[in-house]
Structure formats: C-alpha cells, structure tokens
Enzyme design. Sequence first.
Site, PDB file in Angstrom:
ATOM      1  N   LYS A 124     -26.432 -20.843 -26.931  1.00  0.00           N
ATOM      2  CA  LYS A 124     -26.263 -20.428 -28.324  1.00  0.00           C
ATOM      3  C   LYS A 124     -25.715 -21.598 -29.159  1.00  0.00           C
ATOM      4  O   LYS A 124     -26.277 -21.953 -30.193  1.00  0.00           O
ATOM      5  CB  LYS A 124     -25.304 -19.230 -28.410  1.00  0.00           C
ATOM      6  CG  LYS A 124     -25.219 -18.637 -29.796  1.00  0.00           C
ATOM      7  CD  LYS A 124     -24.043 -17.720 -29.968  1.00  0.00           C
ATOM      8  CE  LYS A 124     -22.845 -18.514 -30.405  1.00  0.00           C
ATOM      9  NZ  LYS A 124     -21.658 -17.727 -30.682  1.00  0.00           N
ATOM     10  N   ASP A 143     -26.670 -14.730 -30.902  1.00  0.00           N
ATOM     11  CA  ASP A 143     -25.271 -14.298 -30.920  1.00  0.00           C
ATOM     12  C   ASP A 143     -25.230 -12.768 -30.838  1.00  0.00           C
ATOM     13  O   ASP A 143     -26.271 -12.126 -30.634  1.00  0.00           O
ATOM     14  CB  ASP A 143     -24.563 -14.812 -32.185  1.00  0.00           C
ATOM     15  CG  ASP A 143     -24.946 -13.993 -33.397  1.00  0.00           C
ATOM     16  OD1 ASP A 143     -26.019 -13.359 -33.379  1.00  0.00           O
ATOM     17  OD2 ASP A 143     -24.167 -13.958 -34.360  1.00  0.00           O
TER      18      ASP A 143
END
Length: 228
Positions: A124, A143
Amino acid sequence: MKNMNKLANVVLERLLEHYDIKKKEFLNNYSTPFQLLVAALLSAQSTDKQVNTVTNQLFKRYPDPQSFAQSSPEEIEQYIKSVGLYKTKARNIHNLSKVLLSEYNSSVPKTISELIKLPGIGRKTANVVLNDWFQINEGIAVDTHVQRISYRIGLTKHTNPEKIEKDLMLLFPKNSWGILTRLFISHGREICLARNPKCDNCFLSDICKKNIIRKNKSSKREKNNITK
Ligand code: SF4
C-alpha cells in the site's frame, strides 16, 4: 468479466463526477519522495490529518534519510507520539533511512519490488509513493476504504488487500490506478462509512451489490408480512 468491467467503468465515472481529489484532505505535507514515503508509513492506523500535523515538526528536524539515520528511534518517537504504533514506526523510519543511505545513495527506489524490501513498507505504502510522487502506476494502493467499498460494491469477492488489488487491476484502466485510491477514500469518508453507510443517499446504490441484496431482503420481508 465483461459485466464486471462495465460495473467498474460506471463506478469510476460516477466517482470522478462526485469527488475532486485535489481538494480533499490527503497527505499533503511533504516536498520530496522520501518525505512522502515517511508520511505514508506514518499513516497506517492514523488519519492523514494527524500525520500532516506531526510531519510539520518532524520534517523540520529530519528532512532527509541522513538526518533520520543519524538520530535514534527513541528521539524520533518524541515527534510522532500522537500517531498509532509510534514505537514501531520510529524504528522502521530509522532503519529504512539507514538502508536508503547505504544502498540507494539516499534516493527512493522506483519499483514496488525494491520498495517493499524496505523496513515497514508494504504494497500500500509503496503504491502511494509510486502513484502520487513518481506517477508510476505499478499497482493500486488498497487501504481500509478501498478494501471495504470494493467488497461492498461487488468488485471483488476477497477481503485480503493483495487479492483485492489484483482484482481491481484487472477491472480498472491503468491510468486510473493512482487516483482510484483517493476516489474510494473520498467516498468512504463521505458516504460509504464503515459503520453506517449512507446507502439511501449514495450515487452508487443502484449498482452496489450490498445495497441490492439489502433491498431484495427488505422487499421479501414486506411480501412475507403481506401474505401472513
Ligand atoms: S450503496 Fe451503500 S454500501 Fe454501496 S457504495 Fe453506496 S454507501 Fe456503500
């Protein structure tokens, strides 16, 4: 898959119509790729707003890998105490700064495979840096908002971020990967809230799997009540 691509196109179109990603409160307090890397690392389990506040003082004291590497995790902790998991994050920032200094001449690598080898950096964070600073779309930053909303809408059957990322990469055009995360975050903050999503006011309600299932269930209940 064709239908799923159609669904993804409509989702993207509508999100773009509704959200101005430049106006939103995202991480915005950085002036180098390294600072964005640190800010993105700090943002796990914290809000972007908190991180923007913390990095104000942090980057004045430690602007680059060298200054972090010369410091100690304990000293770094003093600047980031208000964000979650600050002890682990301080240790990771210190260690990754040392690696960047010794192996990358203080610059930030530009591939996911190199980035995720750095202490504390997952896909991420790596995607955020590649997308937002280098404009390199190697993947999609998944996320908690992206995870929740893509599952609810029915763009994925998975809850694991890496599997979700793969599904989304197949559905959305590559040039949208960078902005997609911000669009989902905007939607997650305003309408598709984690606890009480505002489905009745949502511009995706007619195509959202969760909402369609919810509506079907309530009309079945109504029918049952009438026939009783
Ligand atoms: S309809 Fe509800 S669950 Fe679906 S995207 Fe909108 S707010 Fe989220």
